[in-house]
Motif scaffolding. Structure first.
Motif, PDB file in Angstrom:
ATOM      1  N   HIS A 112       0.848  -1.179   0.000  1.00  6.55           N
ATOM      2  CA  HIS A 112       0.000   0.000   0.000  1.00  6.55           C
ATOM      3  C   HIS A 112       0.893   1.243   0.000  1.00  6.55           C
ATOM      4  O   HIS A 112       1.954   1.245   0.640  1.00  6.55           O
ATOM      5  CB  HIS A 112      -0.903   0.027   1.239  1.00  6.55           C
ATOM      6  CG  HIS A 112      -2.282  -0.506   0.982  1.00  6.55           C
ATOM      7  ND1 HIS A 112      -3.042  -1.101   1.964  1.00  6.55           N
ATOM      8  CD2 HIS A 112      -3.054  -0.516  -0.150  1.00  6.55           C
ATOM      9  CE1 HIS A 112      -4.214  -1.464   1.450  1.00  6.55           C
ATOM     10  NE2 HIS A 112      -4.237  -1.112   0.180  1.00  6.55           N
ATOM     11  N   TYR A 120       4.359  -0.001  -5.365  1.00  5.90           N
ATOM     12  CA  TYR A 120       3.384  -0.824  -6.072  1.00  5.90           C
ATOM     13  C   TYR A 120       2.681  -0.038  -7.171  1.00  5.90           C
ATOM     14  O   TYR A 120       2.258  -0.592  -8.187  1.00  5.90           O
ATOM     15  CB  TYR A 120       2.363  -1.366  -5.072  1.00  5.90           C
ATOM     16  CG  TYR A 120       1.348  -2.332  -5.639  1.00  5.90           C
ATOM     17  CD1 TYR A 120       1.706  -3.629  -5.991  1.00  5.90           C
ATOM     18  CD2 TYR A 120       0.013  -1.943  -5.800  1.00  5.90           C
ATOM     19  CE1 TYR A 120       0.762  -4.518  -6.502  1.00  5.90           C
ATOM     20  CE2 TYR A 120      -0.928  -2.826  -6.308  1.00  5.90           C
ATOM     21  CZ  TYR A 120      -0.550  -4.109  -6.658  1.00  5.90           C
ATOM     22  OH  TYR A 120      -1.486  -4.985  -7.158  1.00  5.90           O
ATOM     23  N   ARG A 121       2.594   1.285  -6.986  1.00  7.96           N
ATOM     24  CA  ARG A 121       1.975   2.171  -7.979  1.00  7.96           C
ATOM     25  C   ARG A 121       2.985   2.673  -9.011  1.00  7.96           C
ATOM     26  O   ARG A 121       2.676   3.556  -9.800  1.00  7.96           O
ATOM     27  CB  ARG A 121       1.346   3.373  -7.288  1.00  7.96           C
ATOM     28  CG  ARG A 121       0.093   3.086  -6.489  1.00  7.96           C
ATOM     29  CD  ARG A 121      -0.539   4.372  -6.018  1.00  7.96           C
ATOM     30  NE  ARG A 121      -1.879   4.169  -5.494  1.00  7.96           N
ATOM     31  CZ  ARG A 121      -2.746   5.160  -5.288  1.00  7.96           C
ATOM     32  NH1 ARG A 121      -2.398   6.405  -5.567  1.00  7.96           N
ATOM     33  NH2 ARG A 121      -3.950   4.904  -4.808  1.00  7.96           N
ATOM     34  N   TYR A 158      -9.498  -4.311   3.326  1.00  8.31           N
ATOM     35  CA  TYR A 158      -8.522  -3.641   2.468  1.00  8.31           C
ATOM     36  C   TYR A 158      -7.521  -4.628   1.854  1.00  8.31           C
ATOM     37  O   TYR A 158      -7.338  -5.732   2.330  1.00  8.31           O
ATOM     38  CB  TYR A 158      -7.759  -2.584   3.275  1.00  8.31           C
ATOM     39  CG  TYR A 158      -8.667  -1.658   4.052  1.00  8.31           C
ATOM     40  CD1 TYR A 158      -9.448  -0.709   3.412  1.00  8.31           C
ATOM     41  CD2 TYR A 158      -8.747  -1.753   5.446  1.00  8.31           C
ATOM     42  CE1 TYR A 158     -10.288   0.138   4.123  1.00  8.31           C
ATOM     43  CE2 TYR A 158      -9.589  -0.906   6.172  1.00  8.31           C
ATOM     44  CZ  TYR A 158     -10.356   0.028   5.507  1.00  8.31           C
ATOM     45  OH  TYR A 158     -11.186   0.850   6.218  1.00  8.31           O
ATOM     46  N   GLU A 161      -6.705  -5.807  -3.835  1.00 10.79           N
ATOM     47  CA  GLU A 161      -6.043  -5.646  -5.135  1.00 10.79           C
ATOM     48  C   GLU A 161      -4.706  -6.368  -5.209  1.00 10.79           C
ATOM     49  O   GLU A 161      -4.203  -6.633  -6.301  1.00 10.79           O
ATOM     50  CB  GLU A 161      -5.860  -4.156  -5.460  1.00 10.79           C
ATOM     51  CG  GLU A 161      -4.902  -3.404  -4.569  1.00 10.79           C
ATOM     52  CD  GLU A 161      -5.523  -2.830  -3.304  1.00 10.79           C
ATOM     53  OE1 GLU A 161      -4.969  -1.864  -2.765  1.00 10.79           O
ATOM     54  OE2 GLU A 161      -6.573  -3.364  -2.854  1.00 10.79           O
ATOM     55  N   PHE A 162      -4.110  -6.699  -4.064  1.00  6.41           N
ATOM     56  CA  PHE A 162      -2.858  -7.463  -4.068  1.00  6.41           C
ATOM     57  C   PHE A 162      -2.970  -8.722  -3.214  1.00  6.41           C
ATOM     58  O   PHE A 162      -1.977  -9.232  -2.689  1.00  6.41           O
ATOM     59  CB  PHE A 162      -1.670  -6.591  -3.615  1.00  6.41           C
ATOM     60  CG  PHE A 162      -1.892  -5.834  -2.323  1.00  6.41           C
ATOM     61  CD1 PHE A 162      -1.798  -6.468  -1.093  1.00  6.41           C
ATOM     62  CD2 PHE A 162      -2.177  -4.477  -2.358  1.00  6.41           C
ATOM     63  CE1 PHE A 162      -1.993  -5.769   0.092  1.00  6.41           C
ATOM     64  CE2 PHE A 162      -2.366  -3.775  -1.180  1.00  6.41           C
ATOM     65  CZ  PHE A 162      -2.274  -4.413   0.044  1.00  6.41           C
ATOM     66  N   GLN A 164      -4.342  -9.240  -0.371  1.00 12.52           N
ATOM     67  CA  GLN A 164      -4.220  -9.004   1.073  1.00 12.52           C
ATOM     68  C   GLN A 164      -2.891  -9.505   1.650  1.00 12.52           C
ATOM     69  O   GLN A 164      -2.803  -9.961   2.789  1.00 12.52           O
ATOM     70  CB  GLN A 164      -5.393  -9.633   1.832  1.00 12.52           C
ATOM     71  CG  GLN A 164      -6.730  -8.927   1.560  1.00 12.52           C
ATOM     72  CD  GLN A 164      -7.813  -9.352   2.503  1.00 12.52           C
ATOM     73  OE1 GLN A 164      -8.185 -10.526   2.565  1.00 12.52           O
ATOM     74  NE2 GLN A 164      -8.347  -8.411   3.265  1.00 12.52           N
TER      75      GLN A 164
END
Length: 298
Positions: A112, A120-121, A158, A161-162, A164
């Motif tokens: 995150h 990651y972004r 949350y 997308e990965f 967890q």
């Protein structure tokens, strides 16, 4: 590894040395108070207690520096530095990542943006390939530090997308074991067993229970049994522009209300030693690092 120099951080060197002396006095006073009160009121006539010699403030320990949010810089007796969960500047959080922090290794509990510097972004990572990155389970050695990554699971709802992914990081040096659980949810018995003894537990806590409910918090504390709990991952109001920013993240004050064993460090840095652990669980609250700035350099 020596820090690079940037505005505000290098000027803290003398203050940090002074803080080390003050911290050793604080720890000694706390231990002496515990010794004086540990006997309780049994109704029996007790002989006058003999106080032990105060701990040796020069004994090796781990210097713990709280930067902000869930990010900490740990320094071993040999000078090795580990950085845990650096955040991305002004993504959800309203403040900037400070320049000039040059660790020997970066530990990332999960991908995150408020824990992996936006890696990651595909945001620019602040460190080059010469700095080791640990973001998975396993055992790793960096100087005096031994790092054990334990596979966990991000708190619901949350991280879908990965998958967890969340790695609990257990860091050991100088006989002291510190665990950073990232954004893990409830710890399973298998995770607790793999973590082993934990002296100091760094875990999310805030007034709206963004990551961990009160029930889960107590379950974790009960199963891990740390001597020191350090809250992290809460709103830093003096660095935010909007009252409701970041969304769904509370201040630490309401969470602390009514809790026993709260001790404020009075600084963003202190040294913890295996021989100075408190007899009763202590909630140790750090100040955020003064070199972290928000919009306009606040």
């Amino acid at each position: 590894m020596a820090h690079g120099c940037h505005t505000g951080r290098c000027a803290l060197t003398d203050d940090r040395e002074h803080a080390r002396v003050s911290r050793s006095h604080w720890v000694t006073a706390t231990l002496l108070l515990a010794l004086a009160t540990a006997g309780g009121c049994s109704g029996e006539v007790e002989s006058e207690p003999t106080l032990e010699a105060p701990p040796d403030a020069s004994a090796p320990g781990i210097e713990v520096e709280y930067i902000a949010h869930a990010s900490f810089l740990l320094r071993a007796p040999d000078g090795t530095e580990l950085l845990i969960d650096p955040y991305a500047s002004r993504v959800w959080l309203g403040y900037d990542w400070p320049e000039g922090i040059e660790p020997d290794a970066v530990l990332i509990t999960h991908p995150h943006y408020d824990h992996d510097a936006g890696r990651y972004r595909d945001m620019p990572f602040p460190w080059d390939a010469s700095v080791a990155v640990v973001d998975e389970p396993g055992t790793f050695t960096f100087g005096d530090f031994t790092v054990t990554g334990v596979e966990g699971k991000h708190a619901d709802p949350y991280g879908m997308e990965f998958g967890q992914l969340n790695t609990v990081m257990v860091i050991e040096a100088a006989g002291l074991r510190i665990a950073h659980i990232g954004d893990n949810g409830p710890l399973t018995p298998a995770v607790v067993e793999a973590m082993g003894r934990v002296d100091v537990l760094l875990m999310p806590a805030d007034g709206v229970y963004h990551i961990l409910s009160e029930e889960t918090t107590q379950e974790i504390l009960g199963s891990v049994q740390p001597r020191i709990m350090v809250p992290m991952h809460y709103r830093l109001g003096d660095l935010e522009v909007e009252e409701d920013s970041p969304s769904d993240l509370g201040d630490i004050g309401p969470w602390l209300e009514g809790r026993e064993g709260v001790q404020r460090v009075g600084s963003h840095v202190t040294t913890l030693r295996a021989g100075e652990l408190p007899g009763e669980r202590t909630i140790l609250v750090f100040e955020r690092a003064p070199y972290v700035t928000g919009p306009g350099g606040r």
